[in-house]
Motif scaffolding. Structure first.
Motif, PDB file in Angstrom:
ATOM      1  N   LEU A 253      43.843  48.132  -1.419  1.00 23.77           N
ATOM      2  CA  LEU A 253      44.857  47.775  -0.417  1.00 23.77           C
ATOM      3  C   LEU A 253      45.679  46.574  -0.863  1.00 23.77           C
ATOM      4  N   SER A 254      46.829  46.433  -0.211  1.00 22.80           N
ATOM      5  CA  SER A 254      47.632  45.215  -0.336  1.00 22.80           C
ATOM      6  C   SER A 254      48.158  44.872   1.046  1.00 22.80           C
ATOM      7  N   VAL A 255      48.076  43.605   1.427  1.00 24.88           N
ATOM      8  CA  VAL A 255      48.479  43.186   2.772  1.00 24.88           C
ATOM      9  C   VAL A 255      50.001  43.086   2.863  1.00 24.88           C
ATOM     10  N   VAL A 256      50.533  43.627   3.947  1.00 20.41           N
ATOM     11  CA  VAL A 256      51.974  43.547   4.205  1.00 20.41           C
ATOM     12  C   VAL A 256      52.277  42.386   5.151  1.00 20.41           C
ATOM     13  N   CYS A 257      51.544  42.305   6.280  1.00 20.35           N
ATOM     14  CA  CYS A 257      51.815  41.259   7.264  1.00 20.35           C
ATOM     15  C   CYS A 257      50.686  41.190   8.275  1.00 20.35           C
ATOM     16  N   GLU A 258      50.643  40.095   9.020  1.00 21.65           N
ATOM     17  CA  GLU A 258      49.707  39.999  10.136  1.00 21.65           C
ATOM     18  C   GLU A 258      50.257  40.810  11.295  1.00 21.65           C
ATOM     19  N   SER A 259      49.362  41.463  12.030  1.00 26.54           N
ATOM     20  CA  SER A 259      49.809  42.274  13.164  1.00 26.54           C
ATOM     21  C   SER A 259      50.024  41.381  14.388  1.00 26.54           C
ATOM     22  N   SER A 260      50.306  42.009  15.520  1.00 24.25           N
ATOM     23  CA  SER A 260      50.486  41.251  16.761  1.00 24.25           C
ATOM     24  C   SER A 260      49.158  40.694  17.265  1.00 24.25           C
ATOM     25  N   TYR A 261      48.026  41.217  16.741  1.00 24.91           N
ATOM     26  CA  TYR A 261      46.711  40.686  17.075  1.00 24.91           C
ATOM     27  C   TYR A 261      46.337  39.633  16.040  1.00 24.91           C
ATOM     28  N   SER A 262      46.026  38.440  16.492  1.00 22.89           N
ATOM     29  CA  SER A 262      45.693  37.354  15.570  1.00 22.89           C
ATOM     30  C   SER A 262      44.482  37.720  14.709  1.00 22.89           C
ATOM     31  N   GLY A 263      44.625  37.549  13.398  1.00 18.60           N
ATOM     32  CA  GLY A 263      43.526  37.840  12.487  1.00 18.60           C
ATOM     33  C   GLY A 263      43.434  39.289  12.061  1.00 18.60           C
ATOM     34  N   TRP A 264      44.331  40.142  12.585  1.00 21.07           N
ATOM     35  CA  TRP A 264      44.408  41.545  12.164  1.00 21.07           C
ATOM     36  C   TRP A 264      45.593  41.675  11.205  1.00 21.07           C
ATOM     37  N   TYR A 265      45.369  42.324  10.058  1.00 21.05           N
ATOM     38  CA  TYR A 265      46.428  42.424   9.046  1.00 21.05           C
ATOM     39  C   TYR A 265      46.752  43.883   8.734  1.00 21.05           C
ATOM     40  N   ASN A 266      48.046  44.176   8.709  1.00 21.61           N
ATOM     41  CA  ASN A 266      48.503  45.495   8.286  1.00 21.61           C
ATOM     42  C   ASN A 266      48.462  45.560   6.764  1.00 21.61           C
ATOM     43  N   ALA A 267      47.733  46.530   6.236  1.00 20.05           N
ATOM     44  CA  ALA A 267      47.616  46.683   4.787  1.00 20.05           C
ATOM     45  C   ALA A 267      47.970  48.112   4.401  1.00 20.05           C
ATOM     46  N   PHE A 268      48.432  48.276   3.160  1.00 18.36           N
ATOM     47  CA  PHE A 268      48.874  49.577   2.650  1.00 18.36           C
ATOM     48  C   PHE A 268      47.918  50.055   1.571  1.00 18.36           C
TER      49      PHE A 268
END
Length: 509
Positions: A253-268
């Protein structure tokens, strides 16, 4: 074992509960245990070498009349309803002990890690909602917590031959604690007893370390949320352990950004070419991204490993490190992709609001609303009062109707004669509508539990069960208890019930 295992002390803990949870509504993907009650807590603080200290806890409590246990839970623990009703502590007393003891241990041990087997998905959720439903801050085990289920799965993902596992009906590895212990010669005193399970979890952690000391630091590092965040922000590509229907995989994976939930990260997922996503508009993106993205949740002990390991696993071994590195450079914190993720999340949140589940009608359904209650000084004063009369007076000053309902329901279970006639009837009527009426609920109802009893009776009669007579007695007693509660909640003129052993005598004589 010469090297120190841990930098900090750890609190190994386990719960026995009123059930395994159920789906909150028919469209739910999986069950949640958040409506279950804690019936036993066990915890042991270990030192840096995983040696137990003299700081420990092992206590039981009585069931709340407003929560219906699943019969299977009583059979698993072999502790019938009569024993439970005669426990030393009430539910509120036990939750207060847990809250005070965990806070005390956190204050005494810097960066104390809370760890158990399947603790993050199950025990932690149950604890969170039991604290919330007793008007305590729900997230007492954050921000450092680990899971021996994750550790053992990671060990298997790195080297399947390093840990013996039974197989499920689908042929996938199973990581049930008692089965892992049996196959790998770890101690089990009594399955489904919290204190025994805690000691087995400690032994399992030692086993993981002894079997793979080289990877131990990496596997245990992400028990701390900040460490997990630092790792994914420093590494453009990394391996992430996923599990689905029993299958365990490492994904690059590679992280794109933090989501609207703190500590949750959108990864691809780098198994896929990111270019089509960069060229897509938001509607096209929502279709193309399916099964290509992952949430990395940093406070849930995610297993994060160096990206270079990816080429040892399918399909990354065919893609090769050069292409994976190239994709990671494109994806990592890409602003265009981040904007598309954020738009997609907004759309999903709107969809969720339209499809709000039935549990939202219950005031105690969302533990994250605790801070919205405000009046934390009043809640603190509620817990400081010695008598339920005084607690009730304080509860009546709570302005948030959800907080006031939770307090009154708590008093209904703990000391119902304290309530005014109006409040007693209000809660009694609410419990009738929840527990007696035969309709789909996110928690176990009386008719549902009775149906489960019939099923369990059939299993026992048709099989060669161990302790057959004991199990039949447990089911018969529980059926009598349920019949009593059904009649009680159906009586519009019912009086407050006695508590504890007096209630047991009232039902069983």
């Amino acid at each position: 074992m010469n090297n120190k295992l841990l930098l900090n002390k750890q609190c190994f803990w386990d719960l026995e509960t009123s059930g395994a949870g159920k789906k909150e509504h028919p469209k739910s993907f999986e069950s949640t245990p958040k409506w279950e009650q804690i019936l036993q807590i066990a915890a042991i603080i270990v030192d840096e070498n995983l040696q137990p200290t003299n700081q420990n806890l092992n206590e039981f409590c009585r069931p709340r009349t407003s929560i219906i246990a699943q019969p299977g839970a009583l059979l698993a623990t072999q502790k019938g309803i009569k024993d439970s009703l005669n426990a030393k502590y009430s539910s509120y007393e036990l939750i207060s002990i847990i809250n005070n003891k965990f806070e005390e241990w956190k204050n005494q041990n810097n960066n104390l890690v809370f760890i158990g087997h399947n603790a993050i998905q199950f025990d932690s959720t149950v604890l969170e909602y039991n604290l919330f439903n007793n008007l305590y801050f729900p997230y007492i085990d954050r921000k450092s917590r680990g899971d021996t289920l994750n550790l053992s799965r990671a060990m298997y993902a790195l080297n399947p031959s390093s840990i013996k596992t039974p197989l499920t009906a689908r042929g996938n590895p199973s990581f049930r604690l008692e089965q892992l212990a049996e196959l790998n010669n770890l101690p089990v005193e009594f399955a489904h007893d919290a204190y025994s399970d805690v000691k087995t979890s400690i032994a399992l952690t030692k086993f993981v370390y002894d079997s793979d000391p080289e990877n131990w630091q990496q596997l245990s590092m992400t028990m701390n949320k900040e460490n997990a965040i630092e790792f994914i922000n420093k590494n453009k590509g990394f391996c992430y352990m996923t599990t689905f229907a029993g299958r365990i995989k490492l994904e690059a994976l590679s992280v794109v950004c933090e989501s609207s939930y703190s500590g949750w990260y959108n990864a691809f997922n780098l198994a896929y070419d990111p270019q089509p996503l960069l060229n897509a508009n938001i509607e096209e993106f929502k279709k193309l991204i399916k099964k290509k993205n992952r949430y990395v949740i940093t406070n849930q002990h995610p297993i994060l490993l160096p990206g270079k390991l990816a080429v040892n696993y399918e399909p990354y071994n065919e893609i090769g490190s050069d292409i994976l590195n190239e994709r990671a450079k494109i994806v990592f914190k890409n602003k265009s992709l981040a904007d598309k993720f954020k738009h997609m999340e907004i759309d999903r949140q709107l969809e969720k609001q339209d499809e709000s589940s039935q549990d939202n009608i219950f005031p105690e359904s969302k533990a994250n609303k605790f801070m919205e209650f405000r009046q934390q000084d009043i809640i603190k004063k509620f817990h400081e009062q010695k008598s339920w009369d005084e607690k009730y007076k304080i509860a009546l000053t709570l302005r948030d109707p959800r907080a006031q309902f939770i307090a009154k329901r708590l008093i209904f279970d703990e000391n119902p004669q304290t309530l005014s006639t109006e409040d007693f009837k209000m809660i009694h009527r609410e419990m009738h509508d929840r527990l007696v009426i035969n309709q789909e609920r996110p928690f176990t109802t009386i008719p549902e539990a009775m149906t489960h009893i019939d099923t369990e009776f059939s299993k026992i009669e048709d099989g060669n069960e161990e302790n057959k007579e004991d199990k039949i007695t447990i089911l018969k007693d529980y059926n009598k208890y349920l019949l009593f509660l059904e009649k009680y909640f159906s009586n519009k003129n019912a009086d407050p019930l006695p508590e504890g052993s007096k209630l047991s005598k009232h039902i069983f004589g």
